[in-house]
Write a protein that holds these residues in place. Structure first.
Motif, short mmCIF file in Angstrom:
data_model
loop_
_atom_site.label_atom_id
_atom_site.label_comp_id
_atom_site.label_asym_id
_atom_site.label_seq_id
_atom_site.Cartn_x
_atom_site.Cartn_y
_atom_site.Cartn_z
N LEU A 104 10.46 -28.97 33.82
CA LEU A 104 10.04 -30.37 33.70
C LEU A 104 8.88 -30.71 34.63
O LEU A 104 8.10 -31.61 34.36
N THR A 105 8.80 -29.99 35.77
CA THR A 105 7.76 -30.33 36.75
C THR A 105 6.44 -29.58 36.48
O THR A 105 5.48 -29.77 37.21
N GLU A 106 6.42 -28.73 35.44
CA GLU A 106 5.17 -28.02 35.11
C GLU A 106 4.28 -28.95 34.29
O GLU A 106 4.13 -28.81 33.08
N THR A 107 3.71 -29.93 34.97
CA THR A 107 3.03 -31.02 34.25
C THR A 107 1.77 -30.55 33.52
O THR A 107 1.42 -31.12 32.49
N ASP A 108 1.10 -29.52 34.06
CA ASP A 108 -0.12 -29.06 33.37
C ASP A 108 0.22 -28.33 32.07
O ASP A 108 -0.36 -28.61 31.02
N ARG A 109 1.19 -27.41 32.14
CA ARG A 109 1.57 -26.69 30.92
C ARG A 109 2.15 -27.69 29.90
O ARG A 109 1.76 -27.69 28.74
N ASN A 110 3.04 -28.57 30.37
CA ASN A 110 3.65 -29.54 29.45
C ASN A 110 2.59 -30.50 28.89
O ASN A 110 2.64 -30.88 27.73
N SER A 141 -0.23 -32.72 24.60
CA SER A 141 -1.45 -33.34 24.06
C SER A 141 -1.85 -32.68 22.75
O SER A 141 -2.29 -33.35 21.81
N SER A 142 -1.69 -31.35 22.68
CA SER A 142 -2.12 -30.68 21.45
C SER A 142 -1.17 -30.98 20.29
O SER A 142 -1.55 -30.88 19.12
N LEU A 143 0.08 -31.33 20.62
CA LEU A 143 1.05 -31.67 19.56
C LEU A 143 1.57 -33.08 19.82
O LEU A 143 2.78 -33.33 19.78
N SER A 144 0.65 -34.02 20.09
CA SER A 144 1.09 -35.32 20.59
C SER A 144 2.01 -36.07 19.61
O SER A 144 2.98 -36.71 20.04
N GLY A 145 1.73 -35.97 18.32
CA GLY A 145 2.57 -36.68 17.33
C GLY A 145 4.02 -36.23 17.44
O GLY A 145 4.95 -37.03 17.57
N LEU A 146 4.20 -34.92 17.41
CA LEU A 146 5.54 -34.35 17.46
C LEU A 146 6.19 -34.62 18.83
O LEU A 146 7.36 -35.02 18.91
N ALA A 147 5.40 -34.40 19.91
CA ALA A 147 5.95 -34.57 21.26
C ALA A 147 6.37 -36.01 21.48
O ALA A 147 7.45 -36.28 22.05
#
Ligand code: SF4
Ligand code: SF4
Length: 453
Positions: free
Chosen positions: A133-139, A144-150
């Motif tokens: 959860l704290t891997e903010t860059d990877r997450n 962002s690349s799958l923003s609709g789904l996320a």
């Protein structure tokens, strides 16, 4: 102890470097001695009783023990006190008379941090889903690349996914989570750089904006508003985002990771500073890291020191322009009252209420200032075990922000606090319509300039 020394030190507070490279830092017997020394002082003092949930837990723990003193409290019962600390720094910055240079040498938040660093070293925290959860860059990149789904999956009204997230990742099913932007702030800034106003009084200033993970992946609106305001005021600004500042890792006691990030970001920003750029950070927690926490974690790094002395919070920077060169013309009243929340990590920068000073520059707009912890605390406040506590701690802020229904706009410099306040206001309810979002004050400031926000 000298007679009368309990009245507190008259000298300005200082903070010692965090001795995390010293093996004694992780010596559990020594840590326990220090916890007992500090907890005993706090129990006799109690000034911090209403700042957060840590102190009430501590005082209840001691008061309810057999002797009513610390000697009959078992050290294994200290953990809930540590766990309730969000590292907001308010006890150190605003209440404690015993901080260095006082002989008691008390730094409650950094003691909580040391406890977590020991837990981290023993592998008791910061692993598994907590670490993910704290891997903010990877997450952030993925989200962002799958923003609709996320954004669909993380919506708190999504009963399908949020129950699973609570079970698997320990994220409370009702906690509002940040949305992901389809296009990062870096990309938006590169595609649409605003034209710089060469006739503004501050023309000639140069600044580099450190985007922050939240500003880059979750809420580019803060950065685009900041860029527009700076350009309107003649400031040539660039956007840089090497990586997250490491605040989420600090919360997990992972000081080695924080130092690696500090060194990397400081090295990237150094050439800008040497060319006369100011560094602006968009989120107070990240600004606090650049200005104050990194130099205490990496005290011998010259790049970190240079960056610390060159960094401004965005509200602080615009206020600085207004005081030195004067602002460019064009500010118009907003169409309603504003409640502005001063975030703990902005207060911890010891710079005054810069968000309030900023909003006071908007003509003929009634301002209500809320200076109290919202109870969010970064990734702490979304966890299954702490969300309810965070909502309890934030209650006075939710009520004050609504200002008896008078505030059309509610703003907070801390975007996570903003999310939490919006959720808290909804839970509190009001006879008048609630503000839909709680934006950063620069977004309202850009609107007052008519810069289409
Ligand atoms: S740093 Fe904040 S949350 Fe932690 S003990 Fe101090 S006031 Fe409480
Ligand atoms: S942190 Fe300082 S002010 Fe707060 S309860 Fe402890 S001794 Fe008192």
């Amino acid at each position: 102890m000298a007679e009368g020394s309990r009245e507190g030190s008259l000298d300005a507070p200082t903070r010692h470097p965090i001795d995390w490279n010293n093996p004694e830092f992780y010596d559990e017997a020594k840590l326990d001695d220090e916890l007992r020394r500090v907890f005993d002082i706090c129990h006799g003092c109690r000034r911090c009783f209403n700042l957060c949930d840590s102190f009430p837990r501590l005082f209840d723990l001691i008061d309810d023990s057999e002797s009513g003193e610390l000697d009959t409290v078992s050290s294994k019962d200290f953990k809930p006190v540590v766990d309730a600390c969000t590292l907001c720094d308010m006890c150190f910055m605003t209440k404690c008379p015993y901080v260095p240079p006082h002989e008691f040498n008390l730094d409650f938040p950094h003691l909580m941090l040391r406890y977590r660093a020991v837990e981290k070293k023993k592998g008791e925290i910061g692993g598994g889903m907590e670490a993910q959860l704290t891997e903010t860059d990877r997450n952030g990149k993925l989200g962002s690349s799958l923003s609709g789904l996320a954004n669909w999956a993380t919506d708190r009204k999504n009963g399908l996914t949020r129950g699973v997230m609570q079970g698997v990742a320990g994220v409370h099913k009702d906690a509002a989570l940040p949305k992901f932007a389809g296009k990062t702030f870096e990309k938006q800034a590169a595609e649409n750089p605003p034209a710089v106003n060469a006739s503004a009084p501050a023309h000639g200033r140069k600044a580099v904006i450190y985007a922050t993970c939240y500003g880059n992946y979750n809420n580019p609106e803060i950065g685009t508003a900041a860029l527009a305001i700076l350009a309107h005021n003649g400031v040539e600004a660039e956007v840089v985002y090497p990586e997250c500042c490491g605040m989420p890792q600090m919360e997990q006691g992972d000081l080695a990771r924080v130092e690696t990030k500090a060194k990397n970001i400081a090295k990237t920003l150094k050439p800008y500073i040497e060319k006369g750029y100011h560094v602006i950070s968009l989120v107070p927690s990240c600004t606090l890291m650049l200005k104050f926490e990194w130099p205490l974690i990496s005290p011998d790094d010259e790049d970190v020191k240079l960056l610390s002395g060159s960094t401004f919070d965005i509200s602080e920077y615009i206020v600085d322009i207004s005081k030195k060169e004067g602002l460019a013309e064009g500010l118009k009243p907003l169409d309603g009252d504003v409640s502005v929340h001063i975030a703990c990590h902005a207060r911890a920068q010891n710079m005054g209420q810069k968000a309030a000073e900023l909003m006071k520059l908007v003509p003929d707009t009634k301002l209500h200032v809320v200076e109290r912890c919202s109870g969010h605390g970064g990734s702490w406040g979304i966890k299954k075990e702490f969300f309810e506590v965070g909502m309890k701690v934030g209650k006075p802020v939710f009520r004050q922000a609504l200002n008896k229904g008078q505030a059309k706009y509610v703003a907070s410099e801390c975007p996570l606090a903003g999310l939490h306040i919006a959720q808290g206001m909804e839970a509190t309810g009001s006879d008048n319509p609630l503000p839909e979002t709680v934006p950063h004050p620069v977004v309202l400031f850009a609107r007052a300039y008519g810069l289409s926000f």
